[in-house]
Design an enzyme around this catalytic site. Structure first.
Site, PDB file in Angstrom:
ATOM      1  N   ASP A 259      -5.910   3.181  -2.365  1.00 25.79           N
ATOM      2  CA  ASP A 259      -5.879   1.866  -1.709  1.00 25.79           C
ATOM      3  C   ASP A 259      -5.493   0.750  -2.683  1.00 25.79           C
ATOM      4  O   ASP A 259      -5.324  -0.403  -2.268  1.00 25.79           O
ATOM      5  CB  ASP A 259      -7.245   1.552  -1.088  1.00 25.79           C
ATOM      6  CG  ASP A 259      -7.521   2.430   0.123  1.00 25.79           C
ATOM      7  OD1 ASP A 259      -6.564   2.976   0.704  1.00 25.79           O
ATOM      8  OD2 ASP A 259      -8.703   2.577   0.490  1.00 25.79           O
TER       9      ASP A 259
ATOM     10  N   LYS B  68      -0.457   4.164   5.781  1.00 24.55           N
ATOM     11  CA  LYS B  68      -1.651   3.308   5.737  1.00 24.55           C
ATOM     12  C   LYS B  68      -1.511   2.220   6.824  1.00 24.55           C
ATOM     13  O   LYS B  68      -0.718   2.382   7.740  1.00 24.55           O
ATOM     14  CB  LYS B  68      -1.823   2.717   4.337  1.00 24.55           C
ATOM     15  CG  LYS B  68      -2.122   3.786   3.279  1.00 24.55           C
ATOM     16  CD  LYS B  68      -3.453   4.448   3.540  1.00 24.55           C
ATOM     17  CE  LYS B  68      -3.710   5.586   2.570  1.00 24.55           C
ATOM     18  NZ  LYS B  68      -4.904   6.357   2.938  1.00 24.55           N
TER      19      LYS B  68
HETATM   20  C1  S3P Z   1     -11.016   6.148   3.288  1.00 27.30           C
HETATM   21  C2  S3P Z   1     -10.126   7.098   2.856  1.00 27.30           C
HETATM   22  C3  S3P Z   1      -8.737   6.809   2.502  1.00 27.30           C
HETATM   23  C4  S3P Z   1      -8.517   5.318   2.279  1.00 27.30           C
HETATM   24  C5  S3P Z   1      -9.158   4.491   3.360  1.00 27.30           C
HETATM   25  C6  S3P Z   1     -10.651   4.733   3.401  1.00 27.30           C
HETATM   26  C7  S3P Z   1     -12.393   6.554   3.637  1.00 27.30           C
HETATM   27  O1  S3P Z   1      -7.896   7.226   3.549  1.00 27.30           O
HETATM   28  O2  S3P Z   1      -7.149   5.030   2.208  1.00 27.30           O
HETATM   29  O3  S3P Z   1      -8.918   3.121   3.153  1.00 27.30           O
HETATM   30  O4  S3P Z   1     -13.255   5.675   3.809  1.00 27.30           O
HETATM   31  O5  S3P Z   1     -12.636   7.760   3.759  1.00 27.30           O
HETATM   32  P1  S3P Z   1      -7.281   8.732   3.623  1.00 27.30           P
HETATM   33  O6  S3P Z   1      -8.401   9.658   3.870  1.00 27.30           O
HETATM   34  O7  S3P Z   1      -6.325   8.685   4.781  1.00 27.30           O
HETATM   35  O8  S3P Z   1      -6.587   8.934   2.304  1.00 27.30           O
END
Ligand code: S3P
Length: 434
Positions: free
Chosen positions: A316, A343
């Site tokens: 992120d 994203k």
């Molecule tokens: C998150 C996982 C990440 C991240 C998101 C929050 C989480 O996403 O980018 O902002 O809280 O588990 P991904 O699992 O799609 O990588």
């Protein structure tokens, strides 16, 4: 449309505390909702994303009190206490809310429909639906995207699942379903991703195994409500970590930041670039979320080649990392980061366009970005594409710009960082909402 106007140059200094961790706040609400007894959450992130989760749980029959903005008391209904909502659950901009809810709701006795805002309605949900179906769930998507239609099924069973992408959201959804399925569920990840779900399940009294890259959970365990103190969000602190590297002639101190090693890839990347950051760790219980104060001083940064294993650990933080790279001497290259394309917006394209608009030479790859740093930024106008992190990253760029930067469509900053403008201004940015 809400926009930012950020004046060029300036210095940052002082002490600040950014709001609570988004990932941990979502999880505290959800686990608190299906636990027996009361869960008391302090330091809760009162951002739109977590409020979407809070409202969804209320529609599912969970009583939630909020004596203060950042203090939430969840009266858990126990493993079989949720009831179906009468309308679709609107997850707003929050991918975490939608994906984790799929794992929470698939093993229930009622049906659910999950929707979101324009951005969320474009995001891929099959990555979660597919393993849940292997567990017996009945889930429909529209060409892989929301609305997500869940036909509740109490008879789900554990599976051994190898994640095709390094995603904490998918891992967490499968573990949440596994908690409510028969037998043991094992999830193996291709690279480490944030482990907040595993840690928090343990804090609620569940047994979660970890062997190498495989997390496992036995179904049928009952969670017990607990107290959760949410640390400040490393992903929000990230904007000020970079701001400090660029413009803290006197130290900038960030208080109580969560430094779970599955989140702090950016720290490693900035240190490799030559940053001056000191980590003052707080004493912590072994399984708790680690916390530290971070002290940052301005330093000359050098461009780097980013190791792929650090990509999921800083997933992120790439928008603001690219701003640091644009200010570093020499070239920076990131590859293996195709996840950034799915994203809140396509963050590789949004950052490449924004950097070009401000006069920074770059090259966009299908899975990454190359940047020639060291030239600083021209003033100009950036389209954040409604993505909170793109908006905040370009606000930080102003510290090294030669003219004003106008950033369009920034209302979604409130999804993850309510009060960003006030905190940024207190730190020294010349930012205004226009
Ligand atoms: C998150 C996982 C990440 C991240 C998101 C929050 C989480 O996403 O980018 O902002 O809280 O588990 P991904 O699992 O799609 O990588």
């Amino acid at each position: 449309m809400v926009n930012f106007r950020v004046g060029p140059g300036g210095l940052v200094a002082g002490e600040l505390t950014v709001p609570g961790d988004k990932s941990i706040s979502h999880r505290a609400l959800m686990l608190g909702g299906i636990a027996r007894g009361v869960t008391d959450i302090t330091g809760f992130l009162a951002g739109e994303d977590c409020l979407a989760t809070l409202r969804a749980l209320q529609s599912l029959g969970v009583r939630i009190e909020r004596p203060e903005e950042q203090h939430v008391i969840v009266h858990g209904v126990g493993p079989r206490g949720l009831h179906g909502a009468s309308t679709p659950l609107d997850m707003g901009n929050a991918g975490t809310a939608m994906r984790l809810s799929m794992g929470l709701l698939a093993p229930q006795s009622f049906n659910s429909t999950l929707i979101g805002d324009e951005s969320l309605m474009r995001r891929p949900m099959e990555r979660v639906a597919a393993p849940l179906r292997q567990m017996g769930a009945e889930i429909g998507t529209q060409n892989g995207r929301p609305p997500v239609e869940i036909r509740g099924n109490r008879q789900m069973h554990g599976i051994d699942y190898e994640l095709p992408v390094a995603s904490a959201q998918v891992k967490s959804a499968v573990l949440l379903a596994g908690l409510q399925a028969a037998g043991i569920t094992r999830v193996t990840e291709p690279a480490p991703t944030r482990d907040h779900t595993e840690r928090m399940l343990r804090a609620f009294g569940a047994k979660v195994g970890q062997q190498g890259a495989t997390a496992s959970i036995e179904g049928g365990q009952t969670l017990t409500g607990t107290d959760i103190a949410v640390p400040a969000d490393f992903s929000s602190a990230a904007f000020f970590l970079v701001a400090g590297c660029l413009a803290a002639q006197k130290p900038l101190l960030l208080r109580n930041v969560g430094i779970n090693p599955t989140r702090t890839g950016l720290l490693e990347l900035l240190l490799q670039m030559g940053a001056d950051i000191k980590v003052h760790a707080h004493p912590n219980a072994a399984d708790a979320e680690p916390i530290a104060d971070l002290e940052i001083r301005r330093s000359g940064l050098r461009g780097i080649q980013v190791s792929e294993h650090l990509v999921p650990l800083s997933i992120d933080e790439f928008p603001v990392f690219f701003i640091a790279a644009a200010c570093a001497e020499g070239e920076t290259l990131v590859r293996g980061a195709e996840e950034l394309r799915v994203k809140e917006t396509d963050r590789l394209a949004a950052m490449a366009d924004g950097l070009t608009a401000l006069g920074v030479e770059n090259h966009l790859y299908p899975d990454g970005l190359w940047i020639r740093g060291g030239t600083g930024f021209n003033g100009g106008t950036i389209d954040s594409r409604g993505d909170h992190r793109i908006a905040m990253a370009f606000a930080v760029a102003s510290l090294r710009s030669r003219g004003e930067i106008e950033i369009l469509d920034v209302a979604n900053v409130a999804t993850s960082f309510p009060g960003f403008v006030e905190i940024a201004r207190a730190a020294g940015l010349k930012i205004e909402t226009a």
